[in-house]
Design a protein around this motif. Structure first.
Motif, mmCIF file in Angstrom:
data_model
loop_
_atom_site.group_PDB
_atom_site.id
_atom_site.type_symbol
_atom_site.label_atom_id
_atom_site.label_comp_id
_atom_site.label_asym_id
_atom_site.label_seq_id
_atom_site.Cartn_x
_atom_site.Cartn_y
_atom_site.Cartn_z
ATOM 1 N N ARG A 186 -8.510 59.121 95.655
ATOM 2 C CA ARG A 186 -7.839 60.211 96.363
ATOM 3 C C ARG A 186 -6.703 59.640 97.206
ATOM 4 N NH1 ARG A 186 -13.302 61.796 96.800
ATOM 5 N NH2 ARG A 186 -13.725 63.867 95.899
ATOM 6 N N ALA A 187 -5.647 60.440 97.319
ATOM 7 C CA ALA A 187 -4.538 60.108 98.219
ATOM 8 C C ALA A 187 -4.387 61.238 99.224
ATOM 9 C CB ALA A 187 -3.242 59.922 97.438
ATOM 10 N N PHE A 188 -4.105 60.883 100.458
ATOM 11 C CA PHE A 188 -3.953 61.861 101.535
ATOM 12 C C PHE A 188 -2.667 61.576 102.297
ATOM 13 C CE2 PHE A 188 -8.447 60.998 100.881
ATOM 14 C CZ PHE A 188 -9.027 62.257 100.825
ATOM 15 N N ARG A 189 -2.120 62.630 102.943
ATOM 16 C CA ARG A 189 -1.036 62.473 103.908
ATOM 17 C C ARG A 189 -1.539 62.919 105.271
ATOM 18 N NH1 ARG A 189 4.310 62.472 101.528
ATOM 19 N NH2 ARG A 189 4.113 60.952 99.834
ATOM 20 N N VAL A 190 -1.291 62.107 106.278
ATOM 21 C CA VAL A 190 -1.651 62.437 107.650
ATOM 22 C C VAL A 190 -0.368 62.782 108.398
ATOM 23 C CG1 VAL A 190 -2.710 61.625 109.785
ATOM 24 C CG2 VAL A 190 -3.627 60.886 107.586
ATOM 25 N N TYR A 191 -0.364 63.958 109.042
ATOM 26 C CA TYR A 191 0.830 64.438 109.751
ATOM 27 C C TYR A 191 0.563 64.456 111.254
ATOM 28 C CZ TYR A 191 2.311 66.032 105.137
ATOM 29 O OH TYR A 191 2.665 66.095 103.813
ATOM 30 N N PHE A 192 1.652 64.262 112.026
ATOM 31 C CA PHE A 192 1.542 64.211 113.478
ATOM 32 C C PHE A 192 2.375 65.338 114.097
ATOM 33 C CE2 PHE A 192 -0.770 60.286 113.785
ATOM 34 C CZ PHE A 192 -0.495 59.676 112.570
ATOM 35 N N PRO A 193 1.926 65.893 115.221
ATOM 36 C CA PRO A 193 2.581 67.080 115.786
ATOM 37 C C PRO A 193 3.971 66.853 116.334
ATOM 38 C CG PRO A 193 0.857 66.289 117.264
ATOM 39 C CD PRO A 193 0.710 65.521 115.981
ATOM 40 N N ASP A 194 4.312 65.623 116.687
ATOM 41 C CA ASP A 194 5.613 65.376 117.311
ATOM 42 C C ASP A 194 6.667 64.956 116.293
ATOM 43 O OD1 ASP A 194 4.834 62.047 118.648
ATOM 44 O OD2 ASP A 194 4.596 62.942 116.658
ATOM 45 N N GLY A 195 6.363 65.145 115.008
ATOM 46 C CA GLY A 195 7.366 64.858 113.995
ATOM 47 C C GLY A 195 7.425 63.412 113.535
ATOM 48 N N LYS A 196 6.502 62.551 113.987
ATOM 49 C CA LYS A 196 6.474 61.183 113.482
ATOM 50 C C LYS A 196 6.318 61.204 111.967
ATOM 51 C CE LYS A 196 4.376 58.885 117.511
ATOM 52 N NZ LYS A 196 4.004 60.028 118.353
ATOM 53 N N ASN A 197 6.809 60.165 111.328
ATOM 54 C CA ASN A 197 6.686 60.090 109.881
ATOM 55 C C ASN A 197 5.210 60.120 109.483
ATOM 56 O OD1 ASN A 197 9.444 59.892 109.444
ATOM 57 N ND2 ASN A 197 9.431 57.666 109.639
ATOM 58 N N PRO A 198 4.865 60.874 108.420
ATOM 59 C CA PRO A 198 3.468 60.921 107.990
ATOM 60 C C PRO A 198 3.009 59.576 107.447
ATOM 61 C CG PRO A 198 4.871 62.011 106.394
ATOM 62 C CD PRO A 198 5.739 61.696 107.578
ATOM 63 N N LEU A 199 1.718 59.375 107.412
ATOM 64 C CA LEU A 199 1.118 58.169 106.849
ATOM 65 C C LEU A 199 0.329 58.539 105.592
ATOM 66 C CD1 LEU A 199 -0.204 56.415 110.091
ATOM 67 C CD2 LEU A 199 1.889 55.925 108.828
ATOM 68 N N GLU A 200 0.137 57.557 104.750
ATOM 69 C CA GLU A 200 -0.621 57.769 103.513
ATOM 70 C C GLU A 200 -1.956 57.051 103.590
ATOM 71 O OE1 GLU A 200 0.792 58.049 99.084
ATOM 72 O OE2 GLU A 200 0.584 55.924 99.625
ATOM 73 N N ILE A 201 -3.018 57.702 103.131
ATOM 74 C CA ILE A 201 -4.338 57.111 103.014
ATOM 75 C C ILE A 201 -4.714 57.109 101.541
ATOM 76 C CG2 ILE A 201 -6.786 57.322 103.574
ATOM 77 C CD1 ILE A 201 -5.986 58.821 106.105
ATOM 78 N N THR A 202 -5.190 55.992 101.036
ATOM 79 C CA THR A 202 -5.724 55.930 99.677
ATOM 80 C C THR A 202 -7.184 55.499 99.741
ATOM 81 O OG1 THR A 202 -4.903 53.656 99.413
ATOM 82 C CG2 THR A 202 -3.499 55.450 98.614
#
Length: 475
Positions: free
Chosen positions: A439-455
């Motif tokens: 599975r791949a996921f994207r993590v988003y942050f409320p202040d607009g920081k670039n999202p991160l990826e989780i595998t």
């Protein structure tokens, strides 16, 4: 009158029967501010950050979740002189989002048996170029070949003077086509001037009157304004232009008649959100009409245009969407509807040629659609634990536990902890490999920081064999 399409994934002389709102309408209070304070703060932070980064004066936002308007808010200054804070009841021009209302008018006339959207244009406007080869469906889907009369992101000198729909058609509707009908997709405002003329010829009444009686009134869109004929009121937002990196200046107004049927509407974000709810509920038109409304038109070579009737159609991370943006002098808008998710995002801004509206919509999408699956919830729980240097080793295989040694835990904590609490997580991919589920996921942050990826890799017994966090490539 350009459209501003997002990467995935909203912009009135009043008719005698259309009262202008001078204060916040009472019915707006009852349906908004149903979000948790934490979620509202995430939306506020994301919207305010985009305004700060772009310098756009203001934005008006409306959010729909579970088929209801749950939040409206204004950010920044709707008018610079005198300084006037943006309020959610203020009108902004919505530009080309107006096109879907013109398309709906033609579908309503088809329901009444007064026309077919597969009729040739020549049946109603025989003097236009190749009108016998172009159908109404083609003009609504921008596959007709008629040349666009306003592709620019500014108001040219001739457009500062009044015009008529007939003048636009005499000049641009009688030029040679840019391509053979049905063979290509190319955005053209001329198509919708043709569409508006057909509505008026068939209905026997002005387009705005038809829209008011058949769409705005039934949907309780009480504050729609025809900004093609008259400028917005002093109680509404003012449109601005910026030359290069210079100061904001009041944008020039188009002459009356130039936006007819293609970008003439202004309204509060709340009213546009009510329209969005009618789209997801399919509450105004007949089922067959909605099927045609939302069906991407196919080109003659069998490829999809990815555009239906006044609406872009697509899917983002498994969420089907209907999308359109809009621009007229001084204003840019973005409107994204997620029918299956019963969600919508409306963003209205007041500076021409700015990407702020679409940027805000992109930033708000993961926040608004956040409803984690069990896999997403587990990944989020592990991620937030790692931000504090903590893991529940019972969830992992022996090899993955070996990967998370003391050095790894310290690095995860030191690098992720400073990012703050994530806003949301979305699974972006799933497949089988090596006897495990990837599975791949994207993590988003409320202040607009670039999202991160989780595998991750997960064994059949549920144990996690891999959990790796990395930056998302900027490509």
């Amino acid at each position: 009158m350009r459209y501003w399409m997002t990467a995935a994934v909203a912009i009135c002389v009043s008719l005698p029967t259309m009262a202008g709102a001078q204060n916040t309408p009472a019915n707006h209070h009852d349906a908004v501010d149903q979000l948790s304070p934490a979620l509202a703060r995430q939306i506020d932070r994301a919207s305010e950050q985009v305004l700060a980064e772009t310098g756009v004066p203001s934005a008006s936002v409306a959010i729909v979740q579970n088929g209801k308007i749950v939040y409206t808010h204004g950010y920044g200054k709707a008018r610079l002189e005198p300084p006037t804070p943006a309020e959610p009841w203020m009108r902004y021009s919505i530009g080309s989002i107006s096109k879907q209302f013109t398309a709906a008018a033609l579908l309503l006339l088809q329901q009444e048996g007064k026309l077919s959207i597969d009729d040739p244009v020549s049946k109603y406007l025989p003097d236009l170029t190749d009108a016998n080869q172009v159908t109404i469906r083609m003009i609504l889907s921008h596959t007709s070949g008629y040349q666009d009369y306003w592709p620019e992101d500014y108001v040219m000198p001739p457009m500062k003077k009044p015009t008529t729909a007939q003048h636009i058609l005499n000049v641009w509707g009688k030029k040679p086509l840019d391509f053979a009908p049905g063979t290509r997709w190319q955005y053209s405002n001329t198509n919708y001037v043709i569409a508006g003329e057909i509505v008026e010829k068939v209905s026997g009444e002005p387009l705005m009157k038809f829209l008011q009686q058949n769409i705005f009134k039934p949907l309780h869109m009480d504050d729609v304004w025809n900004s093609d004929l008259h400028a917005l009121r002093e109680t509404d937002a003012e449109g601005y232009v910026r030359y290069a990196l210079g100061p904001l200046r009041p944008a020039p107004k188009e002459g009356a008649g130039w936006m007819f049927a293609a970008g003439e509407l202004a309204m509060p974000a709340y009213d546009l959100a009510q329209w969005d709810i009618s789209l997801m509920d399919r509450s105004l038109l007949q089922p067959k009409s909605y099927d045609e409304f939302f069906q991407p038109v196919m080109l003659k070579d069998g490829n999809s245009s990815h555009y239906a009737l006044g609406i872009f159609v697509g899917s983002r991370d498994g969420h089907p969407y209907l999308e359109h943006s809009g621009e007229v002098s001084g204003f840019v808008s973005e409107n994204v509807v997620y029918p299956k998710s019963k969600a919508a995002i409306v963003v209205l801004t007041n500076e021409i040629a700015s990407p702020a509206a679409s940027a805000i919509a992109r930033a708000l999408t993961p926040i608004v659609l956040a409803s984690p699956t069990p896999a997403e919830a587990q990944a989020m729980q592990i991620f937030t634990g790692l931000q504090h240097g903590q893991i529940d080793r019972s969830q992992f295989t022996d090899w993955c536990n070996a990967y998370f040694d003391q050095q790894a835990l310290e690095d995860y904590k030191n690098s992720l902890g400073q990012l703050g609490k994530p806003a949301s997580i979305q699974q972006t991919g799933k497949s089988l490999r090596g006897g495990m589920t990837f599975r791949a996921f994207r993590v988003y942050f409320p202040d607009g920081k670039n999202p991160l990826e989780i595998t991750t890799f997960t064994e059949p017994d549920g144990k996690i064999e891999q959990f790796i966090v990395a930056p998302v490539p900027k490509v």
